[in-house]
Design a protein around this motif. Structure first.
Motif, PDB file in Angstrom:
ATOM      1  N   GLY B  67      -1.032 -46.010 -19.822  1.00 28.38           N
ATOM      2  CA  GLY B  67      -1.552 -47.387 -19.336  1.00 28.38           C
ATOM      3  C   GLY B  67      -1.954 -48.357 -20.451  1.00 28.38           C
ATOM      4  O   GLY B  67      -2.496 -49.346 -20.029  1.00 28.38           O
ATOM      5  N   GLY B  68      -1.604 -47.751 -21.795  1.00 24.93           N
ATOM      6  CA  GLY B  68      -1.982 -48.660 -22.922  1.00 24.93           C
ATOM      7  C   GLY B  68      -1.128 -49.808 -22.827  1.00 24.93           C
ATOM      8  O   GLY B  68       0.054 -49.909 -22.605  1.00 24.93           O
ATOM      9  N   TYR B  98      -5.215 -45.038 -19.784  1.00 26.16           N
ATOM     10  CA  TYR B  98      -4.951 -45.133 -21.256  1.00 26.16           C
ATOM     11  C   TYR B  98      -6.137 -44.343 -22.038  1.00 26.16           C
ATOM     12  O   TYR B  98      -7.235 -44.046 -21.286  1.00 26.16           O
ATOM     13  CB  TYR B  98      -5.080 -46.595 -21.675  1.00 26.16           C
ATOM     14  CG  TYR B  98      -6.465 -47.376 -21.808  1.00 26.16           C
ATOM     15  CD1 TYR B  98      -7.192 -47.774 -20.871  1.00 26.16           C
ATOM     16  CD2 TYR B  98      -6.789 -47.775 -23.149  1.00 26.16           C
ATOM     17  CE1 TYR B  98      -8.270 -48.423 -20.792  1.00 26.16           C
ATOM     18  CE2 TYR B  98      -7.890 -48.511 -23.131  1.00 26.16           C
ATOM     19  CZ  TYR B  98      -8.718 -48.537 -22.043  1.00 26.16           C
ATOM     20  OH  TYR B  98      -9.926 -49.204 -22.340  1.00 26.16           O
ATOM     21  N   ILE B 112      -7.275 -48.266 -15.931  1.00 25.73           N
ATOM     22  CA  ILE B 112      -6.615 -49.650 -16.412  1.00 25.73           C
ATOM     23  C   ILE B 112      -6.899 -50.782 -15.220  1.00 25.73           C
ATOM     24  O   ILE B 112      -7.279 -50.447 -14.011  1.00 25.73           O
ATOM     25  CB  ILE B 112      -4.978 -49.410 -16.485  1.00 25.73           C
ATOM     26  CG1 ILE B 112      -4.341 -49.019 -15.386  1.00 25.73           C
ATOM     27  CG2 ILE B 112      -4.899 -48.605 -17.905  1.00 25.73           C
ATOM     28  CD1 ILE B 112      -2.929 -48.970 -15.562  1.00 25.73           C
ATOM     29  N   ALA B 121       2.800 -53.013 -18.145  1.00 26.84           N
ATOM     30  CA  ALA B 121       2.559 -52.214 -19.346  1.00 26.84           C
ATOM     31  C   ALA B 121       2.794 -50.702 -18.828  1.00 26.84           C
ATOM     32  O   ALA B 121       3.676 -50.076 -19.793  1.00 26.84           O
ATOM     33  CB  ALA B 121       1.192 -52.422 -19.657  1.00 26.84           C
TER      34      ALA B 121
END
Lengths: 145, 278
Positions: B67-68, B98, B112, B121
């Motif tokens: 999820g970054g 993330y 996120i 993303a």
């Protein structure tokens, strides 16, 4: 850095470095998460450094939280190592934790910034009154005081 | 590959409970933290034993940071794919979360935003990961102690869009569903009605505890009866191919783990795995 990347970094900073909670978040809930994260890290470091946590006893959680609140993790091995060195440097490492730190120092090379590596050569290290001799990977613990 | 043969009740393999897991006569499904397995060195002895018995062992990644906003680290993807091959795993799993940003490790799975930007993303990172994998990936929604201020989608719409666009399976953590609903004041079972349950590859079942006015998904406490009730509600709608106990510390005596595995079996209708011939 995209908007999301910068905002994710700001949230990590609030949770690990004492930076302000980014606008719009429920500050109370983020604080609960920050404390829960410190507690979880404390458990992980205590598993890697059982001698350190046990020797500090009732002081462990406070000492840990005070040290870790502004330091993001470098992994529990390095976190515990950095804390133990800092305590030793100000003569605050309990004698019961000396053997653990001296053994790690004698068996591994750690520069404080990159992952520790096994030593190939013999070494003698001392911490909180305990001397540890390492040769060919074999360790002898000598109580100095 | 949507359809999996049912495995029944499983357990998260951890070194501390390796002896207990090895002695479960009916076990066919286990999970191991992917980052704890070497890609090339020896497998932990307990895992080798499970593989020799034909137990499916699924690597569960915790540090990919799908999820970054930043692309996943290719070395971490390569490691996950290599571990899946070593274990001959039928699938792998990771989180919709993330764990680092700007080079700083959070040390935990972080939520996120439920926004289009965040969906993009995650989908991009899952695609990058799937390119290296030989097997499907299942994505696990996390338990979040707080939400982002700019959520555009509700939980069900957010998850469904990620799964559709990334062609991933769902790892549904029933304890996370319980924790999120309790902390947000929503109805946990209502989420089941809006998720694509036929895409659930397997389920986590774990314990937690309440303090500071919030329910914490600790994996170090007993599984609450409410979570077992949710397991039954889920299985009444669509029974997943596997449901596993996830315990990560403060390991109780074997009798308590046995009782929890039997309770999951009873709630799901799968056979107990703790007795020979069961």
């Amino acid at each position: 850095m995209s908007g999301l990347a910068a905002r994710q970094a700001a949230l990590v900073a609030a949770l690990t470095s004492g930076a302000p909670v980014p606008p719009g978040f429920d500050a109370r809930r983020v604080e609960v998460a920050r404390v829960a994260l410190l507690r979880k890290r404390a458990g992980e470091v205590a598993r890697q450094w059982p001698g350190l946590a046990a020797a500090l006893g009732p002081r462990w959680h406070g000492v840990w939280a005070g040290w870790a609140a502004t330091r993001p993790t470098d992994g529990s091995l390095r976190d515990g190592w950095d804390l133990a060195r800092e305590l030793a440097a100000r003569d605050d490492l309990p004698p019961a934790a000396g053997a653990e730190l001296a053994t790690r120092e004698a068996t591994m090379r750690y520069d404080g910034t990159t992952a520790p590596r096994p030593r190939r050569l013999p070494a003698v290290r001392r911490a909180a009154g305990t001397i540890v001799v390492q040769a060919a990977g074999r360790v002898r613990v000598l109580r100095a005081t | 590959m949507r359809r999996m043969i049912p495995y029944g009740v499983g357990i998260g393999w951890r070194p501390e409970i390796a002896g207990f897991v090895a002695a479960l006569p009916g076990l066919r499904f286990a999970e191991v933290v992917a980052e704890s397995v070497h890609a090339h060195g020896d497998l932990p002895a307990g895992l080798t034993g499970l593989r020799e018995r034909g137990v499916a062992v699924v690597p569960h990644g915790v540090k990919l940071s799908l999820g970054g906003a930043e692309p996943v680290d290719p070395a971490r993807v390569t490691h996950l794919a290599a571990v899946a091959r070593r274990l001959e795993a039928p699938l792998v799993s990771e989180h919709i979360a993330y764990v680092r940003a700007g080079g700083v490790e959070a040390g935990h799975l972080l939520p996120i935003p439920r926004s289009r930007e965040a969906v993009d993303a995650v989908v991009a990172n899952v695609r990058r990961t799937r390119e290296e994998l030989d097997v499907p990936i299942a994505l696990e929604p996390i338990a979040a102690l707080f939400d982002w201020p700019d959520d555009e989608l509700d939980e069900a719409a957010f998850l469904t869009e990620i799964l559709d666009r990334s062609e991933a399976l769902l790892l549904l953590d029933v304890a996370n569903v319980y924790a999120n609903a309790r902390n947000r004041g929503t109805d946990p079972a209502a989420l089941f009605d809006r998720l694509p349950l036929e895409r659930v590859a397997y389920c986590h079942v774990a314990g937690g505890s309440a303090h500071d006015g919030v329910y914490h998904d600790t994996h170090t406490d007993a599984v609450p009866q409410e979570v077992l009730n949710l397991v039954a509600e889920l299985c009444a709608r669509h029974r997943p191919p596997a449901l596993m106990l996830e315990r990560d510390g403060s390991y109780p005596p074997a009798a308590e783990l046995t009782a929890e595995l039997d309770a999951i079996a009873a709630a799901s209708g799968y056979p107990a795995i703790t007795r020979a011939g069961a």
